[in-house]
Design an enzyme around this catalytic site. Structure first.
Site, PDB file in Angstrom:
ATOM      1  N   LYS A  21       0.840  -1.203   0.000  1.00 49.67           N
ATOM      2  CA  LYS A  21       0.000   0.000   0.000  1.00 49.67           C
ATOM      3  C   LYS A  21       0.874   1.252   0.000  1.00 49.67           C
ATOM      4  CE  LYS A  21      -4.107   1.841   2.386  1.00 49.67           C
ATOM      5  NZ  LYS A  21      -5.023   1.670   3.533  1.00 49.67           N
ATOM      6  N   SER A  68      -9.809   1.662   2.230  1.00 51.91           N
ATOM      7  CA  SER A  68      -8.885   2.429   1.428  1.00 51.91           C
ATOM      8  C   SER A  68      -7.798   1.588   0.747  1.00 51.91           C
ATOM      9  CB  SER A  68      -8.200   3.486   2.291  1.00 51.91           C
ATOM     10  OG  SER A  68      -7.419   2.870   3.284  1.00 51.91           O
ATOM     11  N   SER A  85     -10.222  -0.697   6.395  1.00 58.27           N
ATOM     12  CA  SER A  85      -9.556  -0.469   5.113  1.00 58.27           C
ATOM     13  C   SER A  85      -8.854  -1.685   4.515  1.00 58.27           C
ATOM     14  CB  SER A  85      -8.552   0.672   5.237  1.00 58.27           C
ATOM     15  OG  SER A  85      -9.221   1.904   5.160  1.00 58.27           O
TER      16      SER A  85
END
Lengths: 95, 478, 478
Positions: free
Chosen positions: C67, C142, C166
């Site tokens: 990420k 996310s 997320s």
């Protein structure tokens, strides 16, 4: 009730310059979200202790022992602006 | 005319002289190349996290205990949020509602009076970086070497009533901290910084007046001068029927005036909240006792003891105690030779003068306590005269050599031999016939002059007492 | 089967059997990314090449997506925000050090909602990521880039971060396994903070065995993270026993409410039946403060975020903008213009909300109150875990929604995290695993929550379920 003035104050506290249209939109958005958050007022929490840390960890230290610092040359590599001698450069700060 | 009372509270920031910073392993040396002592943590780079240096908590406890504070058994850190380019995370990790220490006092001495000044709290926090302004290129330069150096902020109660008391508070606090060995307390390097909150009120009034906060106070003298200026300014305003505004004012040392810094007065809304990246700390009675055991003898205790144990005058004892190193040197000497008064005299009069001349302190000199005692003994035993002894001391300070080796090399041994001295006295009496006549006429005080002349002839090597006796003998016989 | 469609444990077997090589797997992934990522846009910065170990001889030369909020040394790390434009950290996050040590191949930084603010990966400055199962739908967020990369076989496995769901919600939307470990299980050092007291890095994988393997690689105490737990880390693969006999699983009534998507409800109930068949016992439980979780979360998370994101001010790194005309002072103008240009609408909204919640006069009504409600929510779980070993709920109330569907209504977006948020507030671990598909072919996720530091129980239940079903074998066809 959150007002445009509140939003402008908060924007300045947050150091965000807002366009006029943004002030309007954010006032509405925040009003809606804060309205939803109102539901917490249904709870009586006067006798409840606040939680800052969810785990019961305490007393975490490091010893006073030296670790290598970064090389200023490497710092200048990621700096937005510098003086070429290891200092960050920013617009003039007026005292 | 109305009389006014001055009310002063002081906030002192003290840099702790730990080896490394408060939340990372960068060293804390002063005056190194810009940003050469920084890392992701003290630069506040994205993703970096703080971890508390154990020494900082220990020093915080020491300071709290030395100031007679209660040590909080639950201690946590909070974020103080504000924007300034020297603050890389745009928040300072500080302590808000659970500082390391609270509710203490510091005893100060002003003239003959002693007074207890209340300590509100002492808390740990990180220092900010340094901004260098370059108006000619319309920019400022930022160096983060100082960022993350541990600070303890000591906040006093508004208990001081004059600039002199503020000055004495700072002197006492500095001395106490030097004794604790937690900071070098050097104002020039910024390791001790002070802000003053000043207000006035009509004498007898119980309520506080509106205060102003004075900043940019770069020396104790500046603190005193700034308070004096500010008090005068406030009185003038009140007398003129004007209202005092609560504000921050900067001291200008050149102009010897304070100036409002309203330009920087943004709305102060620091949005303190508990620092989620650091866990809380619990301090047990046991932890406190452990630290208490490491506390040194405090200045006031030492002063009392010196007066009692060594029968020193208040003045002399104070001179020694005002400098922790000097006091230690004194006691080292006394351990080797139990003549405290003589040693004290030599330290406070001769040695201190020489050190001042050389602009060094006692820890920087090349003289050991053993050599120093050797010198005083030689003087006392008459091996050299007082005067020569002082000369030898300067050589010892310059070279680090022993007293005896200097005496031998330079042939400074005191002349006490009657025959040798008798010949010199003969010459002096001949050369100063008119004085001799005066003495014979009853002006005995003139003998001192003859002693001086004889000493000159021996280049100070003669034993002055002996010479005095011999000269007196001549007149009695004559 | 193509190499990129294998799980990590299958690949490791292939390495052992010498039927495949790390290079061939890596090549296959490179090709897949080249061919498919234009459609999916799982990676944030296509320009940066993969980081391969010097020799492919580590223990785990498995290609991984990271990420974009996890720092990789000298590698573009931007939180998918314009404000971190061009930022290359001078250091590795602890999880990256661990992955590099294990021989991992880092394929690149996966796209995400700007600063992890969102549930759809639509707020990335670098463009929207699409759901591999339906390109008109969001991948969730996310960590949408990480989940989409794994689902689209553009990575064997991935790391995400989870502050309010997320990892789990995008795993649910993309039909993969996602775990939010117990707060403190994985070091946060180098994870660019959103909300420090809630953030946790975790694995996103194709099946439960991979999830346990990847957690093995990244878990453990880190002296650089004060909030990381100093506890032994078990070998999580040992929990993959396919045995849930007599395990007690709670079903919270507050999570099965009207308005919940019928297909989601049916799939979750079917999963419960399946586990019953394996001998698990289900009991009804109550988490009475569930309805307050979203409100509590949006105060605490935004307050912390407002402070964590204050450092992006143009002083040191990333974007710097100056307005055409001077408004205040040059430096304040720079701050305000940089942050206006650098942050997207949702980031601004959250910073403003968080600043408001902490500001003078509102702290008690918002931040402090939310911290107290957090205590109640945590107590709910403590209470529940007295009578059960794990809790099962849906991961999200719906399947993946359409791109653009919720962007105009922030509150409806916030409510899509309704089932995942409490877990972060309570600090407990939770895992999402595929448990079915909707009629239009979108994946549905089952959430399993566990006691603090009992990730093993989650693996045990999830593995049992997964091995008895076929959902994880269904592959995206692009």
């Amino acid at each position: 009730m959150i007002t445009r003035k509140d939003v402008q104050y908060i924007a300045h506290l947050s150091r965000i310059h807002l366009q006029e249209s943004e002030v309007e939109k954010l006032t509405n958005d925040l009003e809606g979200i804060l309205g939803y958050i109102e539901k917490l007022n249904k709870l009586n929490v006067s006798a409840v202790k606040p939680t800052s840390h969810v785990l019961p960890i305490e007393n975490v230290f490091r010893q006073d022992i030296e670790k290598p610092s970064l090389n200023p040359k490497d710092i200048m590599k990621f700096s937005t602006d510098n003086d070429g001698k290891g200092s960050f450069k920013v617009p003039q700060v007026i005292e | 005319m109305k009389t006014y009372e001055t009310v002063i509270g002081l906030e002192v920031h003290l840099q702790l002289d730990t080896r490394t910073k408060i939340f990372c392993g960068c060293v804390t040396h002063f005056g190194k190349d810009a940003n050469s002592q920084t890392c992701p943590v003290c630069l506040g780079l994205p993703g970096s996290l703080p971890v508390l240096n154990q020494k900082v908590l220990e020093y915080g406890m020491k300071i709290g205990l030395a100031l007679n504070c209660a040590i909080n058994t639950f201690v946590k850190f909070d974020r103080k949020n504000y924007y300034y380019p020297d603050l890389p995370k745009a928040y300072q990790i500080s302590q808000y509602d659970f500082p390391i220490a609270k509710k203490g006092s510091l005893t100060i001495t002003t003239g003959e009076q002693t007074k207890k000044i209340g300590i509100t709290r002492a808390h740990m926090e990180e220092d900010a970086g340094k901004l260098i302004h370059s108006p000619e290129i319309k920019c400022s330069l930022v160096d983060y070497n100082r960022t993350g150096i541990p600070l303890v902020e000591i906040v006093s109660e508004p208990d001081m009533r004059s600039s002199q008391e503020a000055y004495d508070y700072l002197t006492s606090l500095k001395l106490l901290m030097e004794y604790l060995d937690v900071s070098d307390c050097d104002m020039e390097k910024g390791s001790l910084r002070c802000d003053a909150n000043v207000s006035i009120r009509e004498a007898g009034n119980q309520e506080f007046g509106t205060k102003t906060e004075l900043k940019n106070l770069n020396s104790f003298k500046a603190v005193k001068a700034a308070i004096d200026y500010e008090v005068a300014r406030q009185i003038k305003m009140v007398e003129a029927g004007e209202r005092i505004v609560q504000e921050t004012r900067l001291w200008n040392d050149e102009k010897q005036m304070t100036f409002s810094m309203r330009s920087k007065e943004e709305a102060h809304d620091y949005r303190y909240f508990p620092e989620p990246d650091l866990v809380p700390f619990t301090i047990t009675e046991n932890d406190i006792e452990k630290v208490r055991k490491t506390l040194p003898e405090f200045p006031l205790e030492k002063l009392d003891r010196f007066i009692r144990q060594y029968q020193l005058s208040d003045y002399d004892a104070n001179v020694l105690v005002q400098d922790k190193q000097l006091a230690k040197f004194f006691e080292d000497c006394v351990m080797q030779w139990n003549a405290p008064k003589k040693i004290c005299n030599w330290i406070t009069s001769v040695l201190k003068q020489e050190l001042n001349k050389r602009k060094i302190n006692i820890s920087e000199m090349r003289l050991t306590s053993g050599y120093f005692v050797g010198l005083i003994k030689n003087v006392e035993e008459g091996v050299v005269s007082n005067l020569v002894g002082k000369e030898i001391l300067t050589i010892m300070l310059d070279t680090g050599r022993t007293c005896m080796s200097i005496i031998e090399e330079k042939g400074l041994r005191q002349v006490s031999d009657d025959n040798a001295l008798g010949a010199i006295i003969d010459t002096v009496l001949v050369e100063n016939a008119s004085i001799v006549e005066q003495i014979k006429g009853g002006k005995e005080s003139a003998i001192g002059f003859l002693v001086g002349q004889a000493m000159k002839k021996t280049q100070g090597k003669a034993n002055p007492k002996k010479i005095g006796e011999l000269i007196k003998g001549r007149f009695q016989n004559g | 089967m193509k190499l990129n469609e294998l799980t990590a444990h299958e690949i490791l077997q292939g390495f052992q059997a010498k039927t495949i090589t790390p290079d061939s797997v890596y090549q296959c992934l490179q090709e897949t990314i080249q061919n498919k990522d234009k459609k999916i846009h799982a990676y944030a910065h296509s320009a940066d090449p993969a980081i391969t170990p010097k020799a492919m001889d580590g223990k785990y030369p498995i290609p991984i997506a990271i990420k974009d909020n996890i720092c990789i040394k000298d590698y573009l790390t931007t939180c998918s925000s314009r404000i971190l434009e061009g930022f290359r950290p001078p250091y590795d996050a602890t999880v990256i050090t661990k992955l590099k040590d294990s021989g991992s191949i880092i394929l690149g930084h996966a796209n995400m909602d700007e600063f992890a603010f969102g549930s759809s990966t639509e707020s990335s400055y670098y463009g929207v990521t699409r759901n591999p199962w339906n390109l008109d739908c969001v991948p969730g967020g996310s960590s949408g880039g990480s989940a989409a990369a794994v689902a689209a076989h553009e990575a064997i496995w991935a790391l995400g971060s989870d502050t309010g769901g997320s990892i789990r919600q995008p795993a649910s939307f993309c039909g993969v396994v996602g775990l939010k470990p117990t707060y403190g299980r994985v070091s946060r050092y180098g994870l660019i903070a959103f909300a420090s007291s809630l953030d946790q890095i975790g694995p996103i994988t194709k099946d439960v065995e991979d999830c346990a393997l990847l957690l093995n690689l990244i878990a453990g105490h880190d002296e650089k993270d004060s909030t990381s737990a100093n506890l032994p880390v078990p070998d999580f693969t040992r929990a993959l026993t396919k045995d849930v006999k007599n395990i007690k699983i709670g079903i919270p009534k507050e999570y099965f409410i009207d308005g919940m998507d019928a297909e989601v409800k049916d799939s979750v109930l079917a999963a419960i039946e399946h586990l019953k068949g394996h001998g698990a016992q289900f009991i009804d439980i109550s988490l009475p403060h569930t309805e307050y979780a979203v409100a509590t979360y949006y105060i605490l998370a935004t307050a912390e975020a407002s402070s964590n994101l204050a450092r992006y001010d143009g002083v040191q790194y990333g974007l710097r903008c100056q307005p055409q005309q001077q408004r205040r002072t040059p430096i304040i103008d720079m701050y305000e213009e940089t942050r206006d240009q650098g942050f997207g609408a949702e980031a601004k909204r959250r910073i403003m909300l968080g600043t408001y919640a902490l500001s003078s006069g509102y702290y008690d009504a918002y931040y402090l109150k939310a911290q107290k409600v957090r205590t109640l929510i945590k107590k709910d779980f403590d209470e529940a875990f007295r009578s059960c070993d794990a809790i099962i709920t849906p991961t999200a109330p719906t399947t993946a929604f359409k791109i653009g569907e919720k962007t105009s209504d922030p509150l409806s977006m916030y409510l899509s995290d309704i089932y995942t948020i409490s877990v972060n507030l309570a600090g407990i671990p939770a895992l999402s695993i595929p448990c079915g598909f909707s009629k239009n072919g979108l994946p549905i996720g089952l959430q399993i929550m566990g006691k603090p530091f009992d990730e093993e129980m989650l693996f045990r239940i999830a593995h049992t379920y997964e091995q008895g079903t076929e959902w994880h074998k269904r592959k995206v066809v692009l």
